[in-house]
Design a protein around this motif. Sequence first.
Motif, PDB file in Angstrom:
ATOM      1  N   ALA A   9     -59.459  16.640 -61.212  1.00  0.00           N
ATOM      2  CA  ALA A   9     -59.673  17.958 -60.606  1.00  0.00           C
ATOM      3  C   ALA A   9     -58.630  18.933 -61.125  1.00  0.00           C
ATOM      4  CB  ALA A   9     -59.601  17.845 -59.094  1.00  0.00           C
ATOM      5  N   ILE A  24     -72.497  30.537 -55.245  1.00  0.00           N
ATOM      6  CA  ILE A  24     -72.551  30.236 -53.813  1.00  0.00           C
ATOM      7  C   ILE A  24     -73.159  31.440 -53.090  1.00  0.00           C
ATOM      8  CG2 ILE A  24     -71.171  29.729 -51.750  1.00  0.00           C
ATOM      9  CD1 ILE A  24     -69.215  28.240 -53.593  1.00  0.00           C
ATOM     10  N   GLU A  37     -73.395  32.378 -50.090  1.00  0.00           N
ATOM     11  CA  GLU A  37     -72.682  33.050 -48.993  1.00  0.00           C
ATOM     12  C   GLU A  37     -71.523  33.923 -49.477  1.00  0.00           C
ATOM     13  OE1 GLU A  37     -73.733  29.908 -48.766  1.00  0.00           O
ATOM     14  OE2 GLU A  37     -75.272  30.305 -47.241  1.00  0.00           O
ATOM     15  N   LEU A  38     -71.221  33.855 -50.779  1.00  0.00           N
ATOM     16  CA  LEU A  38     -70.098  34.654 -51.291  1.00  0.00           C
ATOM     17  C   LEU A  38     -70.624  35.799 -52.151  1.00  0.00           C
ATOM     18  CD1 LEU A  38     -67.527  31.893 -52.340  1.00  0.00           C
ATOM     19  CD2 LEU A  38     -67.660  33.151 -50.195  1.00  0.00           C
ATOM     20  N   LEU A  83     -63.162  32.412 -56.805  1.00  0.00           N
ATOM     21  CA  LEU A  83     -62.986  31.057 -56.292  1.00  0.00           C
ATOM     22  C   LEU A  83     -62.073  30.146 -57.139  1.00  0.00           C
ATOM     23  CD1 LEU A  83     -63.940  29.857 -53.699  1.00  0.00           C
ATOM     24  CD2 LEU A  83     -65.973  29.005 -54.863  1.00  0.00           C
ATOM     25  N   ILE A 111     -58.515  30.868 -56.570  1.00  0.00           N
ATOM     26  CA  ILE A 111     -58.002  30.417 -55.269  1.00  0.00           C
ATOM     27  C   ILE A 111     -57.556  28.965 -55.369  1.00  0.00           C
ATOM     28  CG2 ILE A 111     -58.668  29.886 -52.897  1.00  0.00           C
ATOM     29  CD1 ILE A 111     -60.480  32.322 -52.940  1.00  0.00           C
ATOM     30  N   TYR A 112     -58.416  28.141 -56.036  1.00  0.00           N
ATOM     31  CA  TYR A 112     -58.057  26.721 -56.160  1.00  0.00           C
ATOM     32  C   TYR A 112     -56.855  26.517 -57.074  1.00  0.00           C
ATOM     33  CZ  TYR A 112     -62.169  25.465 -53.506  1.00  0.00           C
ATOM     34  OH  TYR A 112     -63.077  25.323 -52.501  1.00  0.00           O
ATOM     35  N   MET A 136     -56.551  31.031 -48.673  1.00  0.00           N
ATOM     36  CA  MET A 136     -57.552  29.975 -48.676  1.00  0.00           C
ATOM     37  C   MET A 136     -58.285  29.918 -47.336  1.00  0.00           C
ATOM     38  SD  MET A 136     -58.536  27.609 -50.873  1.00  0.00           S
ATOM     39  CE  MET A 136     -57.512  26.499 -51.805  1.00  0.00           C
ATOM     40  N   ASN A 177     -60.740  32.508 -46.804  1.00  0.00           N
ATOM     41  CA  ASN A 177     -61.958  32.212 -47.560  1.00  0.00           C
ATOM     42  C   ASN A 177     -62.851  31.244 -46.769  1.00  0.00           C
ATOM     43  OD1 ASN A 177     -63.333  30.281 -49.772  1.00  0.00           O
ATOM     44  ND2 ASN A 177     -63.124  32.355 -50.606  1.00  0.00           N
ATOM     45  N   TYR A 178     -62.229  30.224 -46.159  1.00  0.00           N
ATOM     46  CA  TYR A 178     -62.995  29.263 -45.352  1.00  0.00           C
ATOM     47  C   TYR A 178     -63.676  29.984 -44.187  1.00  0.00           C
ATOM     48  CZ  TYR A 178     -60.172  25.596 -47.577  1.00  0.00           C
ATOM     49  OH  TYR A 178     -59.573  24.778 -48.472  1.00  0.00           O
ATOM     50  N   LYS A 209     -64.385  33.095 -43.900  1.00  0.00           N
ATOM     51  CA  LYS A 209     -65.417  34.005 -44.389  1.00  0.00           C
ATOM     52  C   LYS A 209     -66.719  33.241 -44.615  1.00  0.00           C
ATOM     53  CE  LYS A 209     -64.143  35.883 -48.202  1.00  0.00           C
ATOM     54  NZ  LYS A 209     -63.124  36.570 -48.969  1.00  0.00           N
ATOM     55  N   ILE A 210     -66.612  32.120 -45.308  1.00  0.00           N
ATOM     56  CA  ILE A 210     -67.796  31.296 -45.609  1.00  0.00           C
ATOM     57  C   ILE A 210     -68.410  30.796 -44.309  1.00  0.00           C
ATOM     58  CG2 ILE A 210     -68.434  28.985 -46.388  1.00  0.00           C
ATOM     59  CD1 ILE A 210     -68.382  30.283 -48.790  1.00  0.00           C
ATOM     60  N   ARG A 235     -70.250  33.597 -42.590  1.00  0.00           N
ATOM     61  CA  ARG A 235     -71.503  33.985 -43.246  1.00  0.00           C
ATOM     62  C   ARG A 235     -72.555  32.896 -43.087  1.00  0.00           C
ATOM     63  NH1 ARG A 235     -68.708  36.549 -48.528  1.00  0.00           N
ATOM     64  NH2 ARG A 235     -67.654  38.233 -47.413  1.00  0.00           N
ATOM     65  N   ASN A 236     -72.106  31.635 -43.135  1.00  0.00           N
ATOM     66  CA  ASN A 236     -73.037  30.543 -42.906  1.00  0.00           C
ATOM     67  C   ASN A 236     -73.641  30.614 -41.518  1.00  0.00           C
ATOM     68  OD1 ASN A 236     -73.882  28.386 -44.571  1.00  0.00           O
ATOM     69  ND2 ASN A 236     -71.713  28.045 -45.028  1.00  0.00           N
ATOM     70  N   GLU A 284     -73.077  24.308 -53.010  1.00  0.00           N
ATOM     71  CA  GLU A 284     -71.768  24.925 -52.796  1.00  0.00           C
ATOM     72  C   GLU A 284     -70.654  23.887 -52.983  1.00  0.00           C
ATOM     73  OE1 GLU A 284     -71.132  26.504 -48.879  1.00  0.00           O
ATOM     74  OE2 GLU A 284     -68.967  26.345 -49.183  1.00  0.00           O
ATOM     75  N   ARG A 344     -67.821  23.986 -55.865  1.00  0.00           N
ATOM     76  CA  ARG A 344     -66.400  24.003 -55.524  1.00  0.00           C
ATOM     77  C   ARG A 344     -65.651  22.864 -56.210  1.00  0.00           C
ATOM     78  NH1 ARG A 344     -64.578  27.196 -51.304  1.00  0.00           N
ATOM     79  NH2 ARG A 344     -66.201  28.422 -50.326  1.00  0.00           N
ATOM     80  N   ALA A 369     -61.888  22.062 -56.759  1.00  0.00           N
ATOM     81  CA  ALA A 369     -61.525  21.755 -55.377  1.00  0.00           C
ATOM     82  C   ALA A 369     -61.367  20.255 -55.236  1.00  0.00           C
ATOM     83  CB  ALA A 369     -62.609  22.246 -54.436  1.00  0.00           C
ATOM     84  N   LEU A 415     -61.870  20.407 -49.422  1.00  0.00           N
ATOM     85  CA  LEU A 415     -63.205  20.550 -48.848  1.00  0.00           C
ATOM     86  C   LEU A 415     -63.228  20.047 -47.403  1.00  0.00           C
ATOM     87  CD1 LEU A 415     -65.329  19.532 -51.928  1.00  0.00           C
ATOM     88  CD2 LEU A 415     -65.210  21.787 -50.875  1.00  0.00           C
ATOM     89  N   GLN A 457     -61.896  22.673 -45.426  1.00  0.00           N
ATOM     90  CA  GLN A 457     -62.836  23.781 -45.277  1.00  0.00           C
ATOM     91  C   GLN A 457     -63.847  23.486 -44.167  1.00  0.00           C
ATOM     92  OE1 GLN A 457     -65.210  24.751 -48.710  1.00  0.00           O
ATOM     93  NE2 GLN A 457     -66.613  25.962 -47.458  1.00  0.00           N
TER      94      GLN A 457
END
Lengths: 225, 815
Positions: free
Chosen positions: A78, A95, A97-98, A106, A109-110, B1, B4-5, B7-8, B11-12, B330, B334, B339, B344, B347
Amino acid sequence: MIKITNLEKIYRTEEVETVALNKLSMQVAEGEFVAVMGPSGCGKSTLLNILGLLDDPDGGSFLFNGIEVSRFNERKRADLRKRNIGFVFQSFNLIDELTVFENVELPLIYLGVSTSERKSRVEAVLDKMQIMHRRNHYPQQLSGGQQQRVAVARAVVNKPKLILADEPTGNLDSSNGNEVMQLLTDLNEQGTTIVMVTHSEHDARYSHRIIRMLDGQTVLENLMV
Amino acid sequence: MISNYIKIAWRNAVNNKVFSFINIFGLSIGLTCCLLISMYLFKEFSYDRQHALGNRLYQVGTLSIMEGKEDRFATTPAPLGPTMQQEFAEVESTVRLLKAFQDDKTLFQYKAGKDIHSFYETSGYFADPTFFRLFSYQFKEGNPETALNEPNSVVISEDIAHKIFGNELALNKTVHINSNTSGAYDFKVTGVFIPSKTPSHIDARFVMSMQSGEVGPWLKKLDDLANNNLFYTYLLLKQGAKPKALEVKFDPFIQKYAGKELQASGRGRKHFLIPVKDIHLYANTGGNVTPGGSVSYLYLLFSIAIVTLLIACVNFMNLSTARSSKRAVEIGVRKVLGAEKIALVQQFLWEAILLSLLAFVVSLVMTTLLMPLFEQVAGKDFTFSIQQYVLLISGFLLITLIAGIIAGIYPAFYLSAFKPVKVLKGRFSNSLSAISFRKVLVVFQFVISVALVVASITISNQMRYLRNKDLGFQKEQQIVIPLRTSTAKQIYPSLKNSLNASSSISSSGASIFYPGIDNVMDWLMYRQGDASDNTKQVFMNRVDDSYLQTLGIQLVAGRLFSKEFPGDTANRIILNEQALHSFGFKDPEDAIGKNLIMAWAGREMLYPIVGVVKNFHFEGLYTKIGAYGFLLGHSRDYGYMIAHAKTGNIKTTLSSIGTAWSTLNPNEPFEYSFLDQDFQKNYIAEERLAALIRYFTVIAIFISCLGLFGLTTFSIEQRTKEIGIRKVLGASVAGIVSLLSKDFLKLVVISFLVASPLAWYFINQWLQGFAYKTPFTIWIVLAGCLVAFSIAFLTISIQAIKAAIANPVKNLRTE
């Protein structure tokens, strides 16, 4: 940059054993643009997944920048992936939702990049891809070509050394497809190594070299002039 | 971070309204149950925490042993406290507390100019001067150190003071207190206290000096340590004194002071100490100042809270994993972007926590709205101090976070384990283990629901049985009129004449006790000719010559009291069949004319048996009917008048009784109750339990069905194409409904198999608490299953029918 030797990948179910890669060897030099072609089921995607450290080989060696990576654990893979490799998929894989901006942000961020730097880098790349005006839209609100441009933006935002593209124009019409191919060519000219799997002879012509595969092996290499 | 979680997650939630609603609403209900029950538990565990000397304060309990049976109770003889203080160096101080035990209510009167204002007050006590030194009460007026030093002084609660004196100071003013226990006397108000928000096992609204009225002189006569167990005795131990070491000394102490007397009457006795803080929940003594709480009841409530919350968490887990295919891309992306699994997991946990926090906010609103109903069902008031609120809310927030983590942890690990290679190629399908686990969770939900339905039905059955069982006397149409004061007792004969003359009353009588209230008088008697230590416990009542007829208690042998036998006041006794059995008489006829003996203060008194009546329930149906005896009394004895009203307009009857009362006794308000309702008050705890179980059954079923609804919706969404193809090939609507329903209904049936023995076991345990109970049959279990099955079927079939009747062409086009 990439040197693989006698790479093997075998898929097993209870009854069937399928050899996806059969002692395959190849090299990709830094700055090269290589296209991989072949009929369905010849092992192109398996090869790409292994190159992208998404899948393990069952045998053989894989040197990435001179380091043997085929036995890396999940975490190391990773880490290597997020610093060095960008991906572009046939089905974009954004994605839903983004927003455009957030999708591209993204990988940064990682990588732990600071907020302000993320903002400037994402804006720069969106600008370059000419989709800055769509930054606050969601993927469903974009055309296929625009979505793939976002996907390319996401793949390059962390300035990877290698981009792996899996049929990047497969879901696009010809004019959008050409645009994406031009983007990849520009990136390659700026120094990024690209390995692209494709069915399209037209797209393959953008590359420096075509590797043709059959039954998990390379059968032919064409150098493009 | 994290942003971001969030936010997702947000929205979900917004994009999947049905699922978010099921999750948030289900969790909110679960959390609301938890919050309400937490408040209840908090209240129950906070009893008597307010007393500054609480760590050294103990109640002395009594263990009486008779005929091999042990009986634990909270009262002691009057001299016990003072004698213990003399005897034991460990005891720093003592206090005795005596209930105004003959008063269900006490009459307060005060003169305002020429008028006399009268009202009744409950929860009156007599106490030694040390009471307010040992127990912490916040005084608004007066000095707690000295308030009870003088005879005929009274300390009243703030609201009584307000009722009598308005905004004026109450201190040193005089009120007239007319009590059945201590007579009618003037009292000086020596203190006013503000009731504590922290509950206490002592529910006093006014406390009189122990030397007041007729209690003072009576107290002086009580000099033995074997009888008259009417006093609550508390000891304040010296710093460092060990209660266990002190308890060891109690046996020789009792031997020394009461050994002979106890032995003569065939009794054994022990004393023990209970920390005041533990009285409410752990004393397990009969007849304490107020009835104690039940720890097992609290465990039950606690389990209900946890189970309800878990059921809601299960919905979250099931819907999250069932819908995992929607998140698969998704997750794959990620992972491709670097990620790690842990990121995850974090998240998805954050998502669960965010939803549970939303549910927390909703549940706070729900709790506020439901509070009045819950207070009514629980029979408690849930006001807290600010610190207690802060503690409660923070504790609850913690519960919410834990619930979020429980709900999120399985989906988090399940989802984060997806292989990007698979999911990005669209080759995703739910793993078999995940599907099986979801099934196990659905079964878990329905096991709980079915068990609750069965419990609900049985408890309701038992409550109906308690209401309808023949008690051995006429309980309907009986009006109970308390005779609380000497004036009320004096006017009783005239009142009786006046009522008997009325066309709406068929008969009336009077007694000290009536069925359903505490029959606190019990004697130790033996049959003439038997050894004097072969005593049996007999509950006693003094009644007038028409009481037994008014109640319709059936004669078996001999005769009842009546006007023709005024000489029955000479200790002639009427027994019930159980008493006959205890004393070993062959048959009722055999007992008539025989004598019972009671030894008291060195004298033996003879009680000739003149009648035998059928057994009747003088207590709730928890206990087997005990031996009972009636004596003919005098007006001054009676605490209650019972008037049997003819069927007809009860309002008119009551108003005519009220008029007769006011004419004869103008300075006391007229109060009445109905015998059947009073008897039913014995089951308040069960009524509450029944109501609570009923509510929670509905909630558990509701949340479970909410989950089932979600799963069905999702499963149908997944099978849209299959449904279309089947319809094109000729499947009927019924066939498709059964196809879509049967998997889920199978799970519900499995739940029955698991739930039935569980429900069987627990309900039988509960029914053991009753001496008289409704049979618990397999039909109740089957009925419970049928109810749960029907609700589940309805939930599933709504969605299934909708899918089955949809146009197949449309279904196929969606693919």
